[in-house]
Scaffold this motif. Structure first.
Motif, PDB file in Angstrom:
ATOM      1  N   LYS A  53      15.149  16.578  46.769  1.00  0.00           N
ATOM      2  CA  LYS A  53      15.559  17.452  47.408  1.00  0.00           C
ATOM      3  C   LYS A  53      14.930  17.293  48.985  1.00  0.00           C
ATOM      4  N   ILE A  54      13.792  16.657  48.929  1.00  0.00           N
ATOM      5  CA  ILE A  54      13.250  16.274  50.319  1.00  0.00           C
ATOM      6  C   ILE A  54      14.091  15.281  50.933  1.00  0.00           C
ATOM      7  N   ALA A  55      14.305  14.302  49.875  1.00  0.00           N
ATOM      8  CA  ALA A  55      15.105  12.801  50.606  1.00  0.00           C
ATOM      9  C   ALA A  55      16.492  13.365  50.994  1.00  0.00           C
ATOM     10  N   ARG A  56      16.884  14.320  50.048  1.00  0.00           N
ATOM     11  CA  ARG A  56      18.375  14.694  50.812  1.00  0.00           C
ATOM     12  C   ARG A  56      18.348  15.458  52.222  1.00  0.00           C
ATOM     13  N   LEU A  57      17.367  16.163  52.189  1.00  0.00           N
ATOM     14  CA  LEU A  57      17.210  16.772  53.623  1.00  0.00           C
ATOM     15  C   LEU A  57      16.830  15.894  54.536  1.00  0.00           C
ATOM     16  N   GLY A  58      15.991  15.091  54.385  1.00  0.00           N
ATOM     17  CA  GLY A  58      15.562  13.983  55.155  1.00  0.00           C
ATOM     18  C   GLY A  58      16.756  12.983  55.469  1.00  0.00           C
ATOM     19  N   GLY A  59      17.736  12.967  55.016  1.00  0.00           N
ATOM     20  CA  GLY A  59      18.775  12.108  55.215  1.00  0.00           C
ATOM     21  C   GLY A  59      19.740  12.586  56.424  1.00  0.00           C
ATOM     22  N   VAL A  60      19.250  13.905  56.785  1.00  0.00           N
ATOM     23  CA  VAL A  60      20.374  14.694  57.720  1.00  0.00           C
ATOM     24  C   VAL A  60      19.701  14.081  59.052  1.00  0.00           C
ATOM     25  N   ALA A  61      20.855  13.782  59.944  1.00  0.00           N
ATOM     26  CA  ALA A  61      20.507  13.126  61.147  1.00  0.00           C
ATOM     27  C   ALA A  61      19.844  14.111  62.182  1.00  0.00           C
ATOM     28  N   GLY A  62      18.686  13.619  62.857  1.00  0.00           N
ATOM     29  CA  GLY A  62      17.958  14.482  63.692  1.00  0.00           C
ATOM     30  C   GLY A  62      16.909  15.248  62.790  1.00  0.00           C
ATOM     31  N   LEU A  63      16.663  14.836  61.650  1.00  0.00           N
ATOM     32  CA  LEU A  63      15.506  15.478  61.115  1.00  0.00           C
ATOM     33  C   LEU A  63      14.523  14.267  60.383  1.00  0.00           C
TER      34      LEU A  63
ATOM     35  N   PHE B 218       9.243  18.643  58.425  1.00  0.00           N
ATOM     36  CA  PHE B 218      10.198  17.675  59.041  1.00  0.00           C
ATOM     37  C   PHE B 218       9.881  17.873  60.526  1.00  0.00           C
ATOM     38  N   GLY B 219       9.929  16.944  61.427  1.00  0.00           N
ATOM     39  CA  GLY B 219      10.163  16.766  62.662  1.00  0.00           C
ATOM     40  C   GLY B 219      11.671  16.838  63.169  1.00  0.00           C
ATOM     41  N   VAL B 220      12.026  17.847  64.195  1.00  0.00           N
ATOM     42  CA  VAL B 220      13.122  17.947  64.609  1.00  0.00           C
ATOM     43  C   VAL B 220      13.583  17.047  65.777  1.00  0.00           C
ATOM     44  N   ARG B 221      14.180  16.150  65.716  1.00  0.00           N
ATOM     45  CA  ARG B 221      14.446  15.090  66.970  1.00  0.00           C
ATOM     46  C   ARG B 221      15.001  15.807  68.018  1.00  0.00           C
ATOM     47  N   GLY B 222      14.256  15.829  69.193  1.00  0.00           N
ATOM     48  CA  GLY B 222      14.867  16.485  70.196  1.00  0.00           C
ATOM     49  C   GLY B 222      14.792  17.981  70.333  1.00  0.00           C
ATOM     50  N   GLY B 223      14.438  18.614  69.180  1.00  0.00           N
ATOM     51  CA  GLY B 223      13.930  20.028  69.152  1.00  0.00           C
ATOM     52  C   GLY B 223      15.006  20.863  68.822  1.00  0.00           C
ATOM     53  N   ASP B 224      16.495  20.482  68.864  1.00  0.00           N
ATOM     54  CA  ASP B 224      17.489  21.211  68.731  1.00  0.00           C
ATOM     55  C   ASP B 224      17.919  21.257  67.390  1.00  0.00           C
TER      56      ASP B 224
ATOM     57  N   ASN C  40      25.945  19.982  55.363  1.00  0.00           N
ATOM     58  CA  ASN C  40      27.017  18.936  54.260  1.00  0.00           C
ATOM     59  C   ASN C  40      25.808  18.209  53.541  1.00  0.00           C
ATOM     60  N   ALA C  41      24.664  18.236  53.754  1.00  0.00           N
ATOM     61  CA  ALA C  41      23.824  17.528  52.843  1.00  0.00           C
ATOM     62  C   ALA C  41      23.916  18.160  51.275  1.00  0.00           C
ATOM     63  N   GLY C  42      24.677  19.465  51.130  1.00  0.00           N
ATOM     64  CA  GLY C  42      24.689  19.747  49.870  1.00  0.00           C
ATOM     65  C   GLY C  42      23.617  20.148  49.096  1.00  0.00           C
ATOM     66  N   LEU C  43      22.293  20.676  49.644  1.00  0.00           N
ATOM     67  CA  LEU C  43      21.397  20.801  48.830  1.00  0.00           C
ATOM     68  C   LEU C  43      21.500  21.908  47.957  1.00  0.00           C
ATOM     69  N   THR C  44      22.074  23.011  48.660  1.00  0.00           N
ATOM     70  CA  THR C  44      22.280  24.282  47.736  1.00  0.00           C
ATOM     71  C   THR C  44      23.363  25.035  48.741  1.00  0.00           C
ATOM     72  N   ALA C  45      23.591  26.277  48.119  1.00  0.00           N
ATOM     73  CA  ALA C  45      24.603  27.279  48.870  1.00  0.00           C
ATOM     74  C   ALA C  45      23.614  28.224  49.557  1.00  0.00           C
ATOM     75  N   TRP C  46      23.772  28.058  50.872  1.00  0.00           N
ATOM     76  CA  TRP C  46      22.413  29.016  51.480  1.00  0.00           C
ATOM     77  C   TRP C  46      22.926  30.556  51.894  1.00  0.00           C
ATOM     78  N   GLY C  47      22.304  31.410  51.566  1.00  0.00           N
ATOM     79  CA  GLY C  47      22.568  32.673  51.839  1.00  0.00           C
ATOM     80  C   GLY C  47      23.794  33.159  50.827  1.00  0.00           C
ATOM     81  N   PRO C  48      24.330  34.570  51.253  1.00  0.00           N
ATOM     82  CA  PRO C  48      25.258  34.949  50.509  1.00  0.00           C
ATOM     83  C   PRO C  48      26.745  34.275  50.575  1.00  0.00           C
ATOM     84  N   GLN C  49      27.449  34.204  49.645  1.00  0.00           N
ATOM     85  CA  GLN C  49      28.879  33.671  50.153  1.00  0.00           C
ATOM     86  C   GLN C  49      29.864  34.605  49.248  1.00  0.00           C
ATOM     87  N   ASP C  50      31.042  34.451  49.915  1.00  0.00           N
ATOM     88  CA  ASP C  50      32.156  35.333  49.385  1.00  0.00           C
ATOM     89  C   ASP C  50      32.747  34.811  48.119  1.00  0.00           C
TER      90      ASP C  50
END
Length: 209
Positions: A24-34, A73-79, A89-99
């Protein structure tokens, strides 16, 4: 019980649980900017206390092992707003309520759409009311980040010092891998983001009889 907590079967389950968290950590770590910085792992096996023995229910295990983690994680550029679509897009999970169609509600706290809206609107509805926290939530997982200068301030804290092993703990592991600190991450990246993985059971020993 100590032998069971460190048996080959327990170690195999322990390794599988940690591998799942690291995936899970690796999948999130693959997000550009993290940028992954470090992870605090907590891994404990508890034996049933003697004063619990009046409960002879076979459903209550005599030994249970659980693992939890928080990845920093560090957020590059702080954004953070810029990395939120990548987190989706990383598809880690469905975040929050879904319809019913699996779509996020932009006004439901816990979703990525809501978090983007929160940041865009600076934490306030158009009528001036405060918006709820934009932290992402899902069963067993959570993402939060530094928010300074917004109505609901959040400052990611350093991990708490590791506790001493309790008398009922048969196995205890608390470590940061690799070694690191929130202060160092913040100094380098400006903004720190966390992925929290709630405690999940990976090994139990059932009561006999």
């Amino acid at each position: 019980m100590r032998g069971k907590a460190t048996s080959q079967q327990a170690e195999e389950r322990r390794a599988a649980a940690e591998a799942g968290i690291r995936a899970k950590i690796a999948r999130l770590g693959g997000v550009a900017g993290l940028e992954p910085v470090f992870t605090r792992f907590g891994d404990d096996c508890f034996a049933q206390r003697r004063d619990w023995l009046d409960d002879r229910s076979p459903a209550r295990p005599v030994l249970s092992c659980n693992m939890a983690a928080t990845a920093y994680f560090g957020v590059r550029g702080g954004d953070v707003a810029a990395v939120l679509p990548g987190i989706r897009n990383a598809g880690l999970t469905a975040w929050g309520p879904q319809d019913a169609d699996g779509q996020e509600d932009a006004y439901a706290a816990g979703t990525i759409r809501y978090a983007i809206k929160y940041l865009h609107d600076q934490g306030r509805f158009t009528d001036g009311r405060l918006m709820a926290s934009p932290a992402l939530k899902a069963p067993g997982l959570g993402i939060d980040w530094d928010r300074q200068g917004l109505p609901l301030v959040n400052v990611v804290e350093e991990p708490k010092p590791c506790d001493a092993q309790y008398a009922t703990e048969i196995y205890h592991r608390c470590e940061s891998d690799p070694k690191g600190s929130v202060a160092e991450a913040r100094a380098r990246y400006g903004t720190v983001l966390t992925l929290s993985v709630d405690a999940t059971g990976y090994f139990t020993v059932a009561r006999k009889g």
